[in-house]
Each structure stands twice: as structure tokens, then as C-alpha cells.
Design an enzyme around this catalytic site. Structure first.
Site, PDB file in Angstrom:
ATOM      1  N   ASP A 196      75.443   5.392 -45.937  1.00  0.00           N
ATOM      2  CA  ASP A 196      75.560   6.576 -46.779  1.00  0.00           C
ATOM      3  C   ASP A 196      74.292   6.785 -47.617  1.00  0.00           C
ATOM      4  O   ASP A 196      73.664   5.807 -48.057  1.00  0.00           O
ATOM      5  CB  ASP A 196      76.759   6.347 -47.712  1.00  0.00           C
ATOM      6  CG  ASP A 196      77.008   7.485 -48.675  1.00  0.00           C
ATOM      7  OD1 ASP A 196      77.462   8.539 -48.227  1.00  0.00           O
ATOM      8  OD2 ASP A 196      76.750   7.307 -49.889  1.00  0.00           O
ATOM      9  N   GLU A 232      72.602   8.125 -42.752  1.00  0.00           N
ATOM     10  CA  GLU A 232      72.817   9.501 -43.164  1.00  0.00           C
ATOM     11  C   GLU A 232      71.622  10.010 -43.956  1.00  0.00           C
ATOM     12  O   GLU A 232      71.414   9.643 -45.110  1.00  0.00           O
ATOM     13  CB  GLU A 232      74.086   9.626 -44.004  1.00  0.00           C
ATOM     14  CG  GLU A 232      74.456  11.077 -44.195  1.00  0.00           C
ATOM     15  CD  GLU A 232      74.650  11.471 -45.627  1.00  0.00           C
ATOM     16  OE1 GLU A 232      75.255  12.522 -45.851  1.00  0.00           O
ATOM     17  OE2 GLU A 232      74.185  10.762 -46.537  1.00  0.00           O
TER      18      GLU A 232
HETATM   19  C1  LM2 Z   1      77.005  11.022 -49.254  1.00  0.00           C
HETATM   20  N1  LM2 Z   1      76.061  10.967 -48.407  1.00  0.00           N
HETATM   21  O1  LM2 Z   1      74.821  10.778 -48.725  1.00  0.00           O
HETATM   22  C2  LM2 Z   1      78.398  11.241 -48.839  1.00  0.00           C
HETATM   23  O2  LM2 Z   1      78.456  11.672 -47.498  1.00  0.00           O
HETATM   24  C3  LM2 Z   1      79.020  12.208 -49.803  1.00  0.00           C
HETATM   25  O3  LM2 Z   1      80.340  12.470 -49.416  1.00  0.00           O
HETATM   26  C4  LM2 Z   1      78.939  11.605 -51.208  1.00  0.00           C
HETATM   27  O4  LM2 Z   1      79.315  12.568 -52.196  1.00  0.00           O
HETATM   28  C5  LM2 Z   1      77.510  11.240 -51.600  1.00  0.00           C
HETATM   29  N2  LM2 Z   1      76.667  10.882 -50.519  1.00  0.00           N
HETATM   30  C6  LM2 Z   1      77.552  10.063 -52.551  1.00  0.00           C
HETATM   31  O5  LM2 Z   1      77.984   8.911 -51.866  1.00  0.00           O
HETATM   32  C7  LM2 Z   1      80.692  12.623 -52.476  1.00  0.00           C
HETATM   33  C8  LM2 Z   1      81.041  14.023 -52.970  1.00  0.00           C
HETATM   34  C9  LM2 Z   1      80.563  14.258 -54.392  1.00  0.00           C
HETATM   35  C10 LM2 Z   1      81.083  13.167 -55.289  1.00  0.00           C
HETATM   36  C11 LM2 Z   1      80.508  11.835 -54.756  1.00  0.00           C
HETATM   37  C12 LM2 Z   1      80.931  10.648 -55.579  1.00  0.00           C
HETATM   38  O6  LM2 Z   1      80.428  14.977 -52.072  1.00  0.00           O
HETATM   39  O7  LM2 Z   1      81.095  15.519 -54.831  1.00  0.00           O
HETATM   40  O8  LM2 Z   1      80.644  13.377 -56.626  1.00  0.00           O
HETATM   41  O9  LM2 Z   1      81.035  11.625 -53.416  1.00  0.00           O
HETATM   42  O10 LM2 Z   1      82.332  10.515 -55.597  1.00  0.00           O
HETATM   43  C13 LM2 Z   1      81.663  13.373 -57.610  1.00  0.00           C
HETATM   44  C14 LM2 Z   1      81.774  14.719 -58.317  1.00  0.00           C
HETATM   45  C15 LM2 Z   1      80.463  15.033 -59.024  1.00  0.00           C
HETATM   46  C16 LM2 Z   1      80.144  13.929 -60.025  1.00  0.00           C
HETATM   47  C17 LM2 Z   1      80.112  12.588 -59.275  1.00  0.00           C
HETATM   48  C18 LM2 Z   1      79.884  11.407 -60.229  1.00  0.00           C
HETATM   49  O11 LM2 Z   1      82.050  15.722 -57.331  1.00  0.00           O
HETATM   50  O12 LM2 Z   1      80.596  16.276 -59.724  1.00  0.00           O
HETATM   51  O13 LM2 Z   1      78.840  14.163 -60.576  1.00  0.00           O
HETATM   52  O14 LM2 Z   1      81.366  12.369 -58.607  1.00  0.00           O
HETATM   53  O15 LM2 Z   1      80.924  11.299 -61.158  1.00  0.00           O
HETATM   54  C19 LM2 Z   1      78.770  14.241 -61.989  1.00  0.00           C
END
Ligand code: LM2
Ligand code: CA
Length: 492
Positions: A196, A232
Site C-alpha cells: 500500500d 501500489e
Molecule cells: C492507499 N493506497 O496508497 C489505500 O489504497 C487507500 O485506501 C488508503 O486510504 C491510503 N492509501 C492510506 O493507506 C484510505 C481512505 C482514506 C482514509 C485512509 C486511512 O481512502 O479516506 O483516510 O484509508 O483510513 C481517513 C479519512 C481521512 C483522514 C484519515 C486519517 O478519510 O479524512 O484524514 O483517515 O484520519 C484526516
């Protein structure tokens, strides 16, 4: 290493997104093995944050590690081990999703295995990682401490992605902990890994960590086999960090593939099926052997990551989606990954899906298991694209023809194309707004063939269209634009 270690006659990696380990074990035995699938990408197996607000148990909590204990929403360590063993016995490989760039975002709490964590004091005692194990002001100089500018490679690697606490992967101790975690999975019998957020890690740090990895378990793999690694990196062009910065270390996800293929099948911007003749390297993508390809993934099917709603095809656009997947599996480019999703109610407002966070089908946050219906589809909100006839039959098409060259390309100049893979398999697509009725060279031996898209080829009876190949290898191909599926596929 760039080989997925498929068993002979196997093809394609299916991402069983958010499935429980016990369900994956059963799926390997009852479906993936018998249907010639090569392997499964599983959700991150390590302990993760549990999020209750503002979103209740979203899928993305698994991208916030708390420790490397093997206890997650998909099951515990014993269930994970049982799955790996049973899948290997069914001839199906397992690749785990590794989240090693960062730990959680801000806050504190207990993870999925009950371990305490505190992001404010950078304390993850179940690893243990402490404040010295994270990148700080000495290496990240943005005002917020987060990544602010993707044109600056230093901050992309050393600052926080979305505020997620960024591991100091230049440090020997951190590299060691990460490698121990991965080696634990290798000893269990895993075949490789999706890594990731690779753009956010230095190639040199990854090279160091990969060099610490053991050979694959000789109970299941030839001796001296190295883990299959696919990394990725979202590279749509226009940034200093490129996918090719990582191809010496393993394969790289080719995000242009699904975007461009979606645009072609949607006929966006004057695109034509005919232009797919040199799809892949001819379109400026990675070299075939370096490339991991997919129509959609768990991010861009819900508007995260890269691609965009106007381009990416998902299970929600099922007719075009099946066509795109069929093209991907029939055409000789890259290592193929198939998405297997759960459904959620889309609610797009101002270009963003308000429901993009929704987690898998669950009872009070506990992921439900996957019930199988009498017609082989899945229930309880699991979409199971890999159980759609048009998709799993194309896995068999890919398995049968993967070593054969592209031959007998034909197109009508616009939205109809056909080609064979050597003299083993033939496919034709009609993406025009009218009927197709042409006689084409299939490359196949004379005989009566059963279209595996419109039906099933049983013992002596074909529930799909019958296609007759003459002594000259030619066949009349009729495809309605209004049929459930506007493509046909046959194989020896
Ligand atoms: C990836 N690839 O590089 C993953 O495929 C993707 O799904 C991950 O993001 C990202 N990298 C980090 O591993 C997902 C999602 C985000 C989410 C993060 C962390 O797309 O929206 O972020 O996982 O759970 C969330 C909140 C965001 C916040 C963050 C930290 O949506 O608003 O930022 O958590 O609290 C302040
Ligand atoms: Ca980083």
C-alpha cells in the site's frame, strides 16, 4: 519478484475485499480452485484502528494499522493460518495487503486486537513503535506536517499522508519490525503482497525491507522462490514520482489501464474499441511484465484514489464492466486482478459520494459471512463479481490462452473488434449501437463451439450460443447490441 507463482493452468488474482478469512478458505475450495483462479488478494491481516465516528466501522479503518498482531475484522490468526493452508491445498495463492508506510491518524484508543495506541504521543506499544520511529520535522518541512504538494518528492515520502503517522523506514529498527511482520506471513505460506501507498516510501527503504524477506515456504513453493510483490503507485503522469521508480523491486499497479479502458468502452472523448489494438505499452503504460492491471479497485470504485467517476467502470455499470473485464483477460498485457465487491448505496453530491466510507455487510460492525445462492451468486450485499458467469468463464479463457500470441486482429474501424489467442481461443466485441453480423477468421480448428459468455458449456450441451468454425477457420459472428452481453468468446 514478478511471478505470482500460479499453479499450472491458473489465471488471475481476485481481490476479495473485506471478506472474512473463513469465507475465503471455503471459497478457495468450492469455487476459486475449480474455476482456475490463480490467487486472492486479501484485506490487511494486521490489527487496525476501530472507527465509530464520524463514520461507523468504515472499510478504511483497515488502512490505519495499530500493530502487526494478526487479528482484524476479517478474523484472528488461527483463521488466517487455516485459510492460507486450505487455499494452498486448493491450488490458490494468497497475497496480503501490506500497510507499512504509516500507522493511524490522530486520536487514541484500542485496536481490533485490543491493543492500546495513541497517535498524539506516537505510541504503539503492541509493536512497539514510539516517537523516534516516525518521521518528524527533521525530514518533513511542511507547515501542517502533512503532504501538501505532490510536486515535491521529499514531502510525498517524508510527510504524513492524510495525517497518518508516517513511519521512519530509514531506521534499522523500523525496517526490522516491518520485515518480521512480513516474514511471519511468508512462513505461514503466503505467496506475496500488495504493498500500500508505495509512492510515499523511498525505493531504497523498500529495497532494504524486501532484501530481509525470507524465501517462500517450501511446503508449498519450489525452493528459493521469492515473494511476488505488486506495489501500489498511482502514476497518471505529471508528478515527479513515477511508477518506473519502483519496477526494479517488483510489479507496479498500472492505474492508467482502468481509466483508459473505461474511457474506451464508454466511448468518451471519441475513443474507439479499434484503438485497443496496441493497448498497454503502446499507450504509454508500464512494460507488460512490470504491470498489474485492473478495471477498478477498492479505492476508485468509490471515488478515492485515481480515475474519476466519468471513466472508471464498476459492477454498477454491469454491461460495460463485463466487457472491460473480458477484454482485460483476453488481451495479452500485464498481470490481471479482478475486483470482488460488496454493494453500498451511492449518494453522489457535488462530485463526491457521501457514502464512500461504508464498510462491508455487518451486524453491529461484525463483518457478515458470504452466503452462496443456488444460482452461484452471493447474498447479503456481497456482489461477488468473480461469480458472474461472464467473468469466471473469462478466467478459464485466460488460463487456457495465456501463453498464446495475439492473432487475427479484426476491427470495423470503430466499435467492433475481434482477435484470437493463437489457435486456442477467440473473442469478439460489438460496442456499436447496432447489430454485428460478420464472418471472421477465428484461428481455431474447425468445429462446433459454445459461447462461454451467453451460457455454459456442459457435457454435450451448450446453454449459450453455438458458433460453427469452418474448415478454413472462419465463422459467422452475430452479436446484438441489445443483448445482455455484447461480446462472444469461444475456446478449444
Ligand atoms: C492507499 N493506497 O496508497 C489505500 O489504497 C487507500 O485506501 C488508503 O486510504 C491510503 N492509501 C492510506 O493507506 C484510505 C481512505 C482514506 C482514509 C485512509 C486511512 O481512502 O479516506 O483516510 O484509508 O483510513 C481517513 C479519512 C481521512 C483522514 C484519515 C486519517 O478519510 O479524512 O484524514 O483517515 O484520519 C484526516
Ligand atoms: Ca512515508
Amino acid at each position: 519478484n514478478k511471478s505470482p507463482h500460479c499453479h499450472n493452468g491458473r489465471f488471475g488474482i481476485v481481490h476479495l475485499f473485506e471478506w472474512r478469512w473463513a469465507d475465503i478458505a471455503a471459497e478457495c475450495e468450492r469455487w476459486l480452485g475449480p474455476k482456475n483462479f490463480c490467487g486472492v488478494q486479501i484485506s490487511p491481516p494486521n490489527e487496525h484502528r476501530i472507527i465509530d465516528s464520524p463514520d461507523y466501522r468504515p472499510w478504511y479503518q483497515r488502512y490505519q494499522p495499530v500493530s502487526y498482531k494478526l487479528d482484524s475484522r476479517s478474523g484472528n490468526e488461527q483463521e488466517l493460518r487455516d485459510m492460507v493452508e486450505r487455499c494452498n491445498k486448493a491450488g490458490v495463492r494468497i497475497y496480503a495487503d501490506l500497510v507499512i508506510n504509516h500507522m493511524t491518524g490522530g486520536g487514541q484508543g484500542q485496536g481490533s486486537s485490543g491493543s492500546y495506541w495513541n497517535a498524539d504521543s506516537l505510541s504503539y506499544p503492541a509493536v512497539p513503535f514510539g516517537s523516534g520511529d516516525f518521521n518528524g520535522r527533521d525530514v518533513c518541512n511542511t507547515g501542517s506536517g502533512n503532504i501538501e504538494n505532490y510536486n515535491d518528492a521529499n514531502q510525498v515520502r517524508n510527510c504524513r499522508l492524510l495525517g497518518l503517522r508516517d513511519l521512519r523506514l530509514g531506521k534499522d529498527y523500523v525496517r526490522g519490525k516491518v520485515a518480521d511482520y512480513i516474514n511471519n506471513l511468508i512462513d505461514m505460506g503466503m505467496a506475496g503482497f500488495r504493498v500500500d501507498a508505495v509512492k510515499h516510501m523511498w525505493p531504497g527503504d523498500l529495497q532494504n525491507i524486501y532484501s530481509r524477506l525470507k524465501n517462500l515456504n517450501s511446503r508449498y513453493f519450489l525452493s528459493n522462490s521469492r515473494p511476488f510483490i505488486f506495489q501500489e503507485v498511482i502514476d497518471m503522469g505529471g508528478e515527479p514520482i513515477k511508477g518506473t521508480d519502483y519496477t526494479h523491486l517488483g510489479q507496479v499497479t498500472e492505474f492508467k489501464y482502468g481509466k483508459e479502458l473505461g474511457d474506451v468502452i464508454r466511448k468518451n472523448n471519441g475513443q474507439r474499441l479499434r484503438y485497443l489494438r496496441n493497448f498497454g505499452e503502446g499507450w504509454g503504460m508500464l512494460r507488460s511484465g512490470d504491470s498489474l492491471v485492473f478495471v477498478d479497485n477498492h479505492d476508485n470504485q468509490r471515488g478515492h484514489g485515481a480515475g474519476g467517476y466519468g471513466s472508471i467502470l464498476t459492477h454498477a455499470d454491469s454491461k460495460m464492466y463485463k466487457m472491460a473485464n473480458a477484454f482485460m483477460m483476453a488481451f495479452p498485457y500485464g498481470t490481471v486482478r479482478i475486483m470482488s465487491s460488496y454493494s453500498w448505496q451511492r449518494n453522489i453530491q457535488g462530485g463526491k459520494d457521501k457514502n464512500d466510507w461504508i464498510g462491508p455487510p455487518s451486524n453491529g460492525g461484525n463483518t457478515k459471512s458470504v452466503p452462496i445462492n443456488a444460482d452461484n451468486t452471493c447474498g447479503d450485499g456481497w456482489v461477488c463479481e468473480h461469480r458472474w458467469r461472464q467473468i469466471y468463464n473469462m478466467v478459464s479463457f485466460g488460463a487456457k490462452s495465456q501463453n498464446e500470441p495475439l492473432r487475427n486482429w479484426w476491427d470495423n474501424g470503430w466499435q467492433q473488434v475481434a482477435f484470437s489467442r493463437g489457435n486456442k481461443a477467440f473473442i469478439a466485441f460489438n460496442n456499436e449501437d447496432r447489430e454485428m453480423d460478420v464472418t471472421l477468421q477465428t484461428g481455431l480448428p474447425a468445429g462446433t463451439y459454445c459461447d462461454i459468455v451467453s451460457g455454459q458449456n456442459g457435457k454435450g450441451n451448450c446453454s449459450g450460443k453455438t458458433i460453427y468454425v469452418g474448415n478454413d477457420g472462419r465463422a459467422r459472428i452475430q452479436i446484438s447490441n441489445r443483448a445482455d452481453d455484447s461480446f462472444i468468446a469461444i475456446m478449444v
